[in-house]
Design an enzyme around this catalytic site. Structure first.
Site, PDB file in Angstrom:
ATOM      1  N   CYS A 227       0.854  -1.177   0.000  1.00 31.89           N
ATOM      2  CA  CYS A 227       0.000   0.000   0.000  1.00 31.89           C
ATOM      3  C   CYS A 227       0.888   1.223   0.000  1.00 31.89           C
ATOM      4  CB  CYS A 227      -0.887  -0.016   1.240  1.00 31.89           C
ATOM      5  SG  CYS A 227      -1.853  -1.526   1.372  1.00 31.89           S
TER       6      CYS A 227
ATOM      7  N   ARG B 295       1.312   1.695  -6.036  1.00 35.59           N
ATOM      8  CA  ARG B 295       1.509   0.684  -4.991  1.00 35.59           C
ATOM      9  C   ARG B 295       0.207   0.003  -4.604  1.00 35.59           C
ATOM     10  NH1 ARG B 295       6.457   1.302  -1.858  1.00 35.59           N
ATOM     11  NH2 ARG B 295       5.406   0.193  -0.190  1.00 35.59           N
TER      12      ARG B 295
ATOM     13  N   TRP C 245      -3.868  -1.833  -1.417  1.00 28.35           N
ATOM     14  CA  TRP C 245      -3.946  -3.045  -2.235  1.00 28.35           C
ATOM     15  C   TRP C 245      -4.517  -4.097  -1.296  1.00 28.35           C
ATOM     16  CZ3 TRP C 245      -2.186  -8.111  -2.486  1.00 28.35           C
ATOM     17  CH2 TRP C 245      -2.330  -8.725  -3.736  1.00 28.35           C
TER      18      TRP C 245
ATOM     19  N   ASN D 220       0.551  -0.883   6.330  1.00 28.89           N
ATOM     20  CA  ASN D 220       1.061  -1.621   5.183  1.00 28.89           C
ATOM     21  C   ASN D 220       1.519  -2.969   5.716  1.00 28.89           C
ATOM     22  OD1 ASN D 220       1.969  -2.096   2.665  1.00 28.89           O
ATOM     23  ND2 ASN D 220       3.485  -0.445   2.648  1.00 28.89           N
ATOM     24  N   GLY D 221       1.039  -4.086   5.133  1.00 25.52           N
ATOM     25  CA  GLY D 221       1.458  -5.391   5.646  1.00 25.52           C
ATOM     26  C   GLY D 221       0.247  -6.234   6.005  1.00 25.52           C
TER      27      GLY D 221
ATOM     28  N   GLU E 154       9.459 -13.583 -20.091  1.00 20.30           N
ATOM     29  CA  GLU E 154       9.209 -12.155 -19.811  1.00 20.30           C
ATOM     30  C   GLU E 154       8.175 -11.577 -20.776  1.00 20.30           C
ATOM     31  OE1 GLU E 154       9.353  -8.385 -18.099  1.00 20.30           O
ATOM     32  OE2 GLU E 154       9.645 -10.454 -17.401  1.00 20.30           O
TER      33      GLU E 154
ATOM     34  N   LYS F  83       4.614  -9.940 -19.537  1.00 17.96           N
ATOM     35  CA  LYS F  83       4.182  -8.571 -19.882  1.00 17.96           C
ATOM     36  C   LYS F  83       2.775  -8.595 -20.478  1.00 17.96           C
ATOM     37  CE  LYS F  83       6.486  -6.477 -17.867  1.00 17.96           C
ATOM     38  NZ  LYS F  83       7.362  -7.273 -17.148  1.00 17.96           N
TER      39      LYS F  83
ATOM     40  N   GLU G 101       0.190  -9.502 -17.718  1.00 14.53           N
ATOM     41  CA  GLU G 101       0.021  -8.453 -16.687  1.00 14.53           C
ATOM     42  C   GLU G 101      -0.905  -7.325 -17.121  1.00 14.53           C
ATOM     43  OE1 GLU G 101       4.451  -7.696 -15.890  1.00 14.53           O
ATOM     44  OE2 GLU G 101       3.416  -6.991 -14.112  1.00 14.53           O
TER      45      GLU G 101
ATOM     46  N   HIS H  43       7.011 -31.712 -26.006  1.00 11.14           N
ATOM     47  CA  HIS H  43       6.698 -32.596 -24.870  1.00 11.14           C
ATOM     48  C   HIS H  43       5.368 -32.230 -24.220  1.00 11.14           C
ATOM     49  CE1 HIS H  43      10.732 -34.206 -25.255  1.00 11.14           C
ATOM     50  NE2 HIS H  43      11.183 -32.984 -25.277  1.00 11.14           N
TER      51      HIS H  43
ATOM     52  N   LYS I 299       2.902  -2.341  -7.694  1.00 15.79           N
ATOM     53  CA  LYS I 299       4.293  -2.212  -8.127  1.00 15.79           C
ATOM     54  C   LYS I 299       5.266  -2.982  -7.251  1.00 15.79           C
ATOM     55  CE  LYS I 299       7.532  -0.762 -10.770  1.00 15.79           C
ATOM     56  NZ  LYS I 299       7.668  -1.436 -12.047  1.00 15.79           N
TER      57      LYS I 299
END
Ligand code: AGP
Length: 613
Positions: free
Chosen positions: A2, A27, A74, A100-101, A486, A490, A493, A509, A608
């Protein structure tokens, strides 16, 4: 993950807090709120959703005062809603908290407090903190002592900021473990608090970082820091170089687009001051790496999460190939619980853009507890991962605001390349000619990145072609296998398309069963040692009716004949090819998401820096 902002001083706290939260919205953007001491009473304004809704609410019913705290959330416990938004008031209305946490033992605390008649107004874990403070206040002398008493009951990692209408001359902040930073900003007759620097940079560059198990009592005149055990702490004021303008979008539509286009500068900066092209040598002074240490290093572990872990996978190929040191890459959330075999001759290298990712920090502590040397490659100056490491490499890319990491992916690719050359050099394991060639190739990087960016229009065409797909398979091999991971990350996300990166050799396979006319296959096939193998991968995908989009090196005459679309890459030395391979993949994901009208910078359900487990 947060965002927290606080202010105490002669100015109106409300606009300062709202502006600060704006800079921290990356955040967490499930809800937002603030509390300001107005005429002796704590006035709270909060709402679900983006910060803009809170700003509108404050415009509708303004609050003004000289002490205030704010929060962007968040959600972890309790759905995103106005009643679960922070700040949380206690039952008396005299104490307010932002957090936060995660309070890991909140259920038992909630039961205990409910049994004592406490009425809860939200489903959050955080609310237990303000009720504990109020309970302690009845016994302790003042807010700081009450906060210490309350925090001693919490399990988990926390960043907590609180104030009381009964003690209007102070704000109390505390940090336990790795739940995101708490920074105190020193002003002239005013003080600032934040969970991250961008929130206060426009007001001050002089900051104090709270370490774990420390508490700050902040007044207009200054800050007093003590441990949670009550011992005074002599703190160091640090000066931060980042300028607030860097945290602006400029002429770009999104921070992600801006940060993709900043890569010529960010790659120049991450090389800058570290390469002696004259001597053909690398210098990474903050790593504190001596020839003895380099020679004694028998194994290197790379730990990270998400995009940073993909950079680590490229680092493994580079360090093993150039320095011949065995490397193991671990996802940090796995590493910390698998009891890894580590000793004092091991080096554990953490990679983290934010430097505050809880799993990565905990893995670093796990490594330290086993006697390893702990290094970090970090972007955020002064972050925990930079401060707790024995040595570090700063990515030097400036603030990265877009949740989808871009420039803080390509920079560590080059940092790992430089680390590999330095390690080989200090171990005496590389001849001068090879060393000079590898160092010289670094000159090419910024221009090569620029040439990739110049081809954005071609990439946008492919984005339009892929606009309505629901699945996508990315294939890569060797040093570009992580580029496939990656590229897929992207796309996932920011466009919410189900995408999978896969080692190309593994396709037959299993995943080859997924291939048909509706499954686009993005194949990363630059001229690197795995090129021949990738050609047959393209053939295999085509044989199953797949739509193949191939990334190929300029002048390649074979691939245009077998792929449906080609995204051209400038000729790049193979050990640096992950840099030029990923930039078009970043742009592809960006344009698909932007064309879909999605919130590219703040994708749903993400944030983030992930400061909780
Ligand atoms: C990448 O775009 C994501 N934001 C995410 O996977 C990120 O890489 C991961 O959370 C690690 O973050 P860090 O580099 O700040 O530690």
């Amino acid at each position: 993950m947060c965002g927290i902002v606080g202010y105490i001083g002669p100015r109106d706290a409300t606009p300062i807090i709202l502006n600060g939260l704006k800079r921290l919205e990356y955040r967490g953007y499930d809800s937002a709120g603030l509390a300001v001491l107005e005429n002796g009473h704590i006035a709270v304004r909060r709402d679900a959703g983006k910060l803009a809704r809170l700003s509108a609410l404050v415009e509708e019913s303004p609050v003004h005062g000289h002490v205030g705290i704010g929060h962007t959330r968040w959600a972890t416990h309790g759905e995103p809603s106005a009643r679960n938004a922070h700040p949380h008031l206690g039952m008396t209305g005299d104490v307010v908290v932002v957090h936060n946490g995660i309070v890991e033992n909140f259920l038992e605390l909630r039961e205990e407090l409910s049994a004592e008649g406490v009425v809860f107004n939200s489903d959050t874990d955080t609310e237990v903190i303000v009720h504990l403070i109020e309970r302690c206040l009845s016994r302790e002398t003042g807010l700081a002592e009450a906060a210490r008493c309350a925090l001693s009951r919490l399990r988990g990692a926390h960043g907590v900021v609180t104030f009381s209408s009964k003690e209007p001359d102070k704000i109390v902040a505390a940090r336990i473990g790795n739940a995101g930073g708490v920074v105190v900003g020193l002003g002239d007759g005013e003080m600032f608090l934040a969970s991250d620097m961008p929130a206060i940079l426009e007001h001050t560059r002089s900051v104090v970082f709270l370490e774990s198990r420390q508490m700050a009592v902040v007044t207009r005149e200054g800050v007093e820091i003590k441990t949670l055990e009550g011992d005074a702490v002599a703190y160091q004021v640090q000066s931060v170089a980042w300028d607030p303008i860097a945290a602006e979008k400029g002429e770009y539509r999104h921070f992600m687009q801006k940060e993709i286009h900043e890569q010529v500068r960010s790659l120049t900066d991450t090389i800058g001051g570290r390469v002696d092209f004259e001597d053909g040598r690398i210098h990474l002074p903050e790593l504190n790496l001596t020839p003895e240490k380099a020679r004694r290093t028998r194994k290197l572990f790379i730990i990270a999460c998400g995009t940073a872990a993909h950079a680590g996978m490229v680092g493994k190929v580079l360090i093993e190939h150039i320095a011949r040191v065995p490397v193991e890459v671990d996802i940090a959330s796995e590493f910390r619980y698998r009891d890894p075999i580590i000793d004092e001759d091991s080096v554990v290298l953490a990679i983290s853009q934010s430097g505050e990712t809880a799993d990565t920090l905990a893995a670093m502590e796990e490594a330290r507890s086993k006697g390893a040397t702990v290094w970090s490659i970090v972007n955020v100056i002064g972050s925990q991962a930079m401060r707790i490491a024995n040595g570090y490499i700063s990515m030097q890319t400036g603030p990265e605001i877009g949740v989808a990491s871009t420039k803080a992916y390509t920079a560590p690719l080059v940092d790992l390349y430089m680390l590999a050359v330095l390690l080989a050099d200090l171990r005496g394991g590389i001849d001068e000619r090879t060393r000079r060639r590898l160092v010289n190739d670094l000159r090419l990087v910024p221009d090569l990145a620029g040439r990739c960016l110049d081809r954005e229009a071609d990439v946008e065409k492919v984005a339009r072609f892929l606009l309505n797909v629901s699945h996508c398979l990315y294939l890569g091999r060797g040093i570009n296998m992580p580029s496939a991971y990656e590229g897929a990350l992207k796309l996932k996300e920011i466009s919410y398309i189900h995408a999978e990166g896969y080692p190309a050799g593994e396709m037959k396979h299993g995943p080859i069963a997924l291939i048909d006319r509706d499954m686009p296959v993005i194949v990363i096939a630059p001229r690197d040692p795995w090129y021949e193998k990738m050609l047959s991968q393209i053939e295999q995908a085509k044989a199953r009716g797949g739509i193949v989009i191939a990334l190929a090196t300029d002048g390649d005459e074979l691939i245009p004949g077998i792929a449906d679309h080609v995204i051209w890459l400038p000729e790049t030395p193979w050990m640096l090819s992950p840099v030029t391979a990923v930039i078009p993949l970043q742009m592809l994901a960006y344009h698909i998401a932007a064309l879909r009208g999605l919130d590219v910078d703040q994708p749903r359900n993400l944030a983030k820096s992930v400061t909780v487990e």
